[in-house]
Design an enzyme around this catalytic site. Sequence first.
Site, short mmCIF file in Angstrom:
data_model
loop_
_atom_site.label_atom_id
_atom_site.label_comp_id
_atom_site.label_asym_id
_atom_site.label_seq_id
_atom_site.Cartn_x
_atom_site.Cartn_y
_atom_site.Cartn_z
N THR A 147 10.06 47.64 14.58
CA THR A 147 11.36 48.02 13.98
C THR A 147 11.95 49.17 15.04
OG1 THR A 147 10.33 47.91 12.03
CG2 THR A 147 12.29 49.63 12.09
N ARG A 175 11.12 38.57 1.26
CA ARG A 175 10.21 39.97 1.68
C ARG A 175 10.96 40.87 2.15
NH1 ARG A 175 8.79 43.14 6.37
NH2 ARG A 175 6.65 43.57 6.18
N VAL A 176 10.64 42.10 1.68
CA VAL A 176 11.35 43.47 2.28
C VAL A 176 10.40 44.38 2.82
CG1 VAL A 176 12.64 45.36 1.56
CG2 VAL A 176 13.60 43.20 0.89
N GLY A 177 10.25 44.87 3.66
CA GLY A 177 9.19 45.73 4.39
C GLY A 177 9.66 47.45 3.77
N THR A 198 7.19 52.54 12.02
CA THR A 198 7.31 51.05 12.42
C THR A 198 5.93 50.51 12.42
OG1 THR A 198 7.88 49.68 14.40
CG2 THR A 198 7.09 51.89 14.78
N GLY A 199 5.79 49.22 12.06
CA GLY A 199 4.35 48.75 11.71
C GLY A 199 4.44 47.92 10.69
N GLY A 201 5.02 46.79 7.29
CA GLY A 201 5.80 47.55 6.13
C GLY A 201 4.91 47.58 4.92
N1 GLY Z 1 8.35 47.75 9.55
C1 GLY Z 1 8.86 46.59 9.50
C2 GLY Z 1 8.45 45.51 8.34
O1 GLY Z 1 7.35 45.53 8.20
O2 GLY Z 1 9.34 44.67 8.02
#
Ligand code: GLY
Length: 288
Positions: A147, A175-177, A198-199, A201
């Site tokens: 991200t 799917r939402v992170g 970032t990483g 989610g």
């Molecule tokens: N950090 C972005 C995601 O997991 O979608």
Amino acid sequence: MANPVLVATWPFGLAAVRVGSEVLTDGGTAMAAAIAAVSHTEADPEVDSVGYGGLPNSAGVVQLDAAVMDGRTGHAGAVGALEGILHAVQVAEAVMRDGRHVFLVGSGAKRFALEHGFQEQDLLTENSRNWFKEFQRTGIKKDFFDTIGVLALDTHGDLATACTTSGLAGKMPGRVGDSPLIGGGLYADNEAGAAAATGVGEDILKICGSFLVVELMRQGRSPQEACQEVVRRCIRHQQRETSTQCCFIACNRQGEIGGASTRKGFQYAVWKGEQDSLIEAPFFGGEF
Ligand code: GLY
């Protein structure tokens, strides 16, 4: 007058902070700078985890997540699973400005974007189409999440943050992170600081990672101490032998910055005045 600062995740954040720095040196707001910075990454087809060229989900569709938060006003806007609109972060900003809601998803987010003048476009590139063909053949997902998250401090001393991502490549549709979740993928409060993540989610949002970084700064930790403490919390919370990749960046109103990661290899970009640089973040979950 404060000395302006920009912090962005990953080496591609360097190009983003350069764009944002032009906004800040012209006297623009932290919010405008953060949005300009991540918009640059959204339009870059070489970055395959954000915007145009971002890798699609398991149905071959690019679904984008993005959010913004203004540390001066506390206002925020976000979109999740948005299809066919390049600048998801600008739609998130429009949601914030509209003010009726904070978070719109899926077809509702797209409808809102079209009603606000955003144009529909194909977000797939030759590279991402090829990746999808290979994914259909092998089922192998990409073990990397990158991200773009940006923190900005402007000359008025105001903080803001913005982030945007196409999320996990090959993810389940819908799917939402962490990225569009206020407090998960980003958080900003002038009284305490700003942070972004970032990483993976799923692991970041279960500890409200960015909110936690900001709350630790409120309690007196430096941005670096706060990021490290949250990374350690993330590792403990996962209770796995090898923790997933979860990374945080932070900045306070004094212009102090920090970054930390569970795994080796996380770099973040910083711009302060005339200078920009990449910093290798310390890691606490081992070398994978
Ligand atoms: N950090 C972005 C995601 O997991 O979608």
